[in-house]
Design an enzyme around this catalytic site. Sequence first.
Site, PDB file in Angstrom:
ATOM      1  N   GLU A 268       0.631  -1.179  -0.075  1.00 14.38           N
ATOM      2  CA  GLU A 268       0.091   0.070  -0.060  1.00 14.38           C
ATOM      3  C   GLU A 268       1.041   1.235  -0.200  1.00 14.38           C
ATOM      4  OE1 GLU A 268      -3.049  -0.132  -0.509  1.00 14.38           O
ATOM      5  OE2 GLU A 268      -3.366  -2.270  -0.527  1.00 14.38           O
ATOM      6  N   ASP A 346       3.736  -4.023  -5.546  1.00 12.56           N
ATOM      7  CA  ASP A 346       4.131  -5.391  -5.188  1.00 12.56           C
ATOM      8  C   ASP A 346       5.887  -5.590  -5.183  1.00 12.56           C
ATOM      9  OD1 ASP A 346       1.720  -6.586  -4.750  1.00 12.56           O
ATOM     10  OD2 ASP A 346       1.635  -7.727  -6.435  1.00 12.56           O
TER      11      ASP A 346
END
Length: 419
Positions: A268, A346
């Site tokens: 995030e 990611d």
Amino acid sequence: MIMTIVGIYSLYVLVMIYTSVMQIGYINLIKRKTPVLLSAADFLKAGNYAVTKEKLSIVNTFVDYLVFIMWIGFGIKYIVNEYYTMANEAMMNIAIVMSFVVINYIISLPFSYYEKFVIDAEFGFNNSSLGQWIKDTFISFIMTIVLGSLVVWGIYEIIANFQFWWLWSFLFVFAIVILINMLYPTFRAMFFDKLTPLKDEALDSEIQKLMDKTGFVSSGVFVSDASKRDNRLNAYFGGFGKAKRVVLFDTLLKKLTTKELLAVLGHELGHFAHGDIYKNIALVGAMLFAMFAIFGNLPDSLYLELGLAKEPYVIMILLMLFMPVLGFIMMPIMGIVSRHNEYEADKMGSELGGSAGSIELANALKKLVNENKSFPLSHPLYIFFHYTHPPVIERLKELGVDVGYIEKSGTEGKCEADI
């Protein structure tokens, strides 16, 4: 002109139903094949859940189409005639447009109820009571009425007083979108979820160290009592500036290890570091601009064919009627950008986690699939039109995880149980 409008909407409905049918056929074909990421029983269960949800989506799409025909055929005229004699023009516009909104809201309620208390309950997701659902629905309804009326009033005043009203209306609505993003965590905490400060001081310290690495400043880390509604795992960052909050679902804390949780938050934070929230808002802005530009310049002949005057309330209703179509057209573009952003997030999440970061993130993704019973494979056409996140299998491959060989058809393959 009206036949063209109906034709465009009909094409949209056909494409929606076609992609859903392809997805259902694809999942039914492979859900009994070699399981991927899930046990055989959970793979079948996730496939059945996905198919059941998609069937409901088809029914919902068809009902929406019938409702659209109803509004175009006689519905708009009916509510206009009900309120046309109101003395205050601004109030008349609000009454007409909000009647349209409320009727559509009521029509959607059976689908919301069925999904929650029939489908989700059958597959073990729903923890919400009927009373909780009624409370949430009532609060959402009141907020829709209050905030919706204010927005309609603002757009009416703009249309009534500005020549290039569509441009100013776009700026007005876009500003509201930004404001909603800023206030979302606060509103959700006030009316829906109970947020409490994270009590685990060690975890809070680790999260703070993670945020310091990317320069993310928040007003605190909070835990949401999301388990009162369902068992799904999630976390989100919300707000802008000093109002930013880190919100963790209590289900996430129960199911993930500290390192896995930090890997998810690192992902995030990757979105934050890359400015993805601003990119997404820019894409939403582009979609809104296109909508207002199109509906701000519709030919007068359309209104004549509808038997309606070119009044603010008619313009707003037509805009809302076609918003799903324009959103669906924009979705592939937004999906491509969003899926790219997910891969990059990611990558950063694994880097923030150190040498074992990719392993921890991969383990977290596997647990998310297992706990949320997300079917890990989808038809390529469905991904193109609907997916904002890449399939988990593709994300795992990018993280260097051996998921085994999977045919493009998705009908053969083997996924390793461990990394």
